[in-house]
Structure formats: C-alpha cells, structure tokens
Design a protein around this motif. Structure first.
Motif, PDB file in Angstrom:
ATOM      1  N   SER A  32       0.829  -1.209   0.000  1.00  0.00           N
ATOM      2  CA  SER A  32       0.000   0.000   0.000  1.00  0.00           C
ATOM      3  C   SER A  32       0.861   1.257   0.000  1.00  0.00           C
ATOM      4  O   SER A  32       0.503   2.262  -0.604  1.00  0.00           O
ATOM      5  CB  SER A  32      -0.951   0.006   1.193  1.00  0.00           C
ATOM      6  N   VAL A  52       2.205   2.047  -3.571  1.00  0.00           N
ATOM      7  CA  VAL A  52       1.252   2.689  -4.472  1.00  0.00           C
ATOM      8  C   VAL A  52       1.416   4.202  -4.423  1.00  0.00           C
ATOM      9  O   VAL A  52       1.394   4.890  -5.448  1.00  0.00           O
ATOM     10  CB  VAL A  52      -0.186   2.253  -4.118  1.00  0.00           C
ATOM     11  N   TYR A  53       1.614   4.745  -3.218  1.00  0.00           N
ATOM     12  CA  TYR A  53       1.832   6.183  -3.089  1.00  0.00           C
ATOM     13  C   TYR A  53       3.173   6.606  -3.695  1.00  0.00           C
ATOM     14  O   TYR A  53       3.294   7.695  -4.237  1.00  0.00           O
ATOM     15  CB  TYR A  53       1.722   6.615  -1.626  1.00  0.00           C
ATOM     16  N   ALA A  99       2.511   6.852  -7.311  1.00  0.00           N
ATOM     17  CA  ALA A  99       1.795   8.099  -7.597  1.00  0.00           C
ATOM     18  C   ALA A  99       2.759   9.282  -7.586  1.00  0.00           C
ATOM     19  O   ALA A  99       2.700  10.147  -8.468  1.00  0.00           O
ATOM     20  CB  ALA A  99       0.680   8.307  -6.574  1.00  0.00           C
ATOM     21  N   ILE A 145      -4.498   8.938  -8.052  1.00  0.00           N
ATOM     22  CA  ILE A 145      -4.083   7.767  -7.274  1.00  0.00           C
ATOM     23  C   ILE A 145      -3.961   8.132  -5.797  1.00  0.00           C
ATOM     24  O   ILE A 145      -4.414   7.393  -4.923  1.00  0.00           O
ATOM     25  CB  ILE A 145      -2.764   7.191  -7.816  1.00  0.00           C
ATOM     26  N   SER A 204      -4.954   3.463  -1.501  1.00  0.00           N
ATOM     27  CA  SER A 204      -4.397   2.216  -2.014  1.00  0.00           C
ATOM     28  C   SER A 204      -5.212   0.979  -1.687  1.00  0.00           C
ATOM     29  O   SER A 204      -5.220   0.027  -2.457  1.00  0.00           O
ATOM     30  CB  SER A 204      -2.978   2.037  -1.476  1.00  0.00           C
ATOM     31  N   MET A 223      -8.469   0.482  -4.125  1.00  0.00           N
ATOM     32  CA  MET A 223      -8.293   0.619  -5.568  1.00  0.00           C
ATOM     33  C   MET A 223      -6.978   0.034  -6.082  1.00  0.00           C
ATOM     34  O   MET A 223      -6.439   0.512  -7.059  1.00  0.00           O
ATOM     35  CB  MET A 223      -8.367   2.104  -5.922  1.00  0.00           C
ATOM     36  N   ILE A 225      -5.142   1.173  -9.430  1.00  0.00           N
ATOM     37  CA  ILE A 225      -3.936   1.977  -9.282  1.00  0.00           C
ATOM     38  C   ILE A 225      -2.785   1.376 -10.072  1.00  0.00           C
ATOM     39  O   ILE A 225      -2.031   2.085 -10.747  1.00  0.00           O
ATOM     40  CB  ILE A 225      -3.601   2.152  -7.788  1.00  0.00           C
ATOM     41  N   LEU A 252      -3.521   2.080 -13.688  1.00  0.00           N
ATOM     42  CA  LEU A 252      -3.223   3.479 -13.999  1.00  0.00           C
ATOM     43  C   LEU A 252      -1.713   3.736 -14.060  1.00  0.00           C
ATOM     44  O   LEU A 252      -1.240   4.476 -14.915  1.00  0.00           O
ATOM     45  CB  LEU A 252      -3.852   4.408 -12.959  1.00  0.00           C
ATOM     46  N   THR A 253      -0.974   3.105 -13.158  1.00  0.00           N
ATOM     47  CA  THR A 253       0.478   3.276 -13.174  1.00  0.00           C
ATOM     48  C   THR A 253       1.075   2.669 -14.437  1.00  0.00           C
ATOM     49  O   THR A 253       1.965   3.261 -15.057  1.00  0.00           O
ATOM     50  CB  THR A 253       1.109   2.651 -11.913  1.00  0.00           C
TER      51      THR A 253
END
Length: 180
Positions: free
Chosen positions: A90, A93-94, A97, A138, A143, A146, A150, A153-154
């Motif tokens: 998680s 994911v940031y 982003a 995002i 996280s 989604m 995510i 999208l990445t």
C-alpha cells in the motif's frame, strides 16, 4: 552541441523503451506486480546493506559503529521487504503516484526549458499534464480499495511516459534536421 543533443534524443528513446516495457508488465501482471516490486526493493536494500557492512569492516574510521548499525538495520529491512512484501504494497502505491507526478512535471519542464531554441506546441504538454493528474487521482483514491486500478493506472502512465519520450526525441531530431 549537436552531438550532445543527439545523445539526449537517444537517452529519451532508451528510457522510453524501458518504461514502455515496465508499463506493459504492470498492466498484464497486476496482481503480482506490486509485490514483485517490493521484493526487488528488498533485494536492493539487502545487497546495498551487505556491501555497506563489507566496507565498514574494511576501513577503520570513527563512524564504523554507525555504519555497521545502519547496515544491520538495512539488512533487516531488506529481509522484511523480501519475505513479507504485503505490508509495504500500500505504501508503494503512493510512491508510484509520486513518481507519476514527478515524471509529468519533469516532462513539462523538459518541454518548456530543456531544448534550447526548440518550442513545442501545447499538444505535447497534454500527456505530461495527464501524468500529473493521474498521480493526483491515485493519491486521492487511496491504495486499499483501488489496488488493481492503481496498478493499471500506473502501467498506463508508464506507457504514456514512454510515448512522451518518443515524441520528444522525434521532435528534437526533426528540429535539429531543420536547423541544418
């Protein structure tokens, strides 16, 4: 100057190929992609920490104890990432982003200031702006709920980033040909 500009185009193209491959891998291997990235990061931490330990024992200095302690902590962290990646997916994911936002801003700055005497039309700025917007989306979505979206999208953002590289390299090359 011309050789430096050609090398810049080649670097953009090489970077575009690598990010295109990474984007495709993320799109088609969504479920395993984030865990694999966390595990690779753990392996990097582990290798760097072992190298740091080796260097700390080789040299005799006043900060050897500090170097050993940080290396041992990095070994522990690397092993944790390597063998239990679920706790860090998680967070990653940031990081993705943030990288998307940084990549979009990089391309905006590159288009605006990176090519001497070359001016790109506004259409070239659309994809980098979408990268920044995608990174912001995002971060806003979070996280946990989604994760697959995510990663998708990445992956798409990496492909967009590679397309930006290809367009910029082609635009720079065509500008240089017209300049001659």
């Amino acid at each position: 100057v011309y050789k430096r500009q050609v090398m810049k185009s080649k670097n953009l193209t090489y970077t575009g190929v690598v990010t295109l491959i990474l984007g495709i891998v993320l799109i088609f291997m969504k479920s395993a992609a984030i865990s694999a990235v966390v595990m690779v990061m753990g392996a990097f931490f582990l290798v760097a920490a072992i190298l740091n330990l080796y260097l700390a024992f080789r040299k005799e200095s006043s900060n050897t104890v500090f170097s050993i302690l940080t290396a041992v902590a990095a070994v522990a962290f690397g092993l944790w990432l390597l063998f239990d990646p679920s706790g860090f997916t998680s967070i990653l994911v940031y990081v993705f982003a943030g990288l998307m936002i940084a990549a979009g801003l990089f391309h905006i700055c590159l288009l605006a200031f990176g090519f001497k005497d070359a001016r790109f039309p506004f259409a070239f700025y659309i994809l980098p702006i979408l990268l920044v917007a995608g990174g912001c989306v995002i971060i806003l979505l979070g996280s946990e709920r989604m994760m697959n979206l995510i990663v998708l999208l990445t992956g798409i953002a990496l492909i967009v980033y590679s397309v930006c590289n290809f367009l910029e390299a082609a635009g720079e090359s065509s500008y240089k040909r017209l300049e001659k």
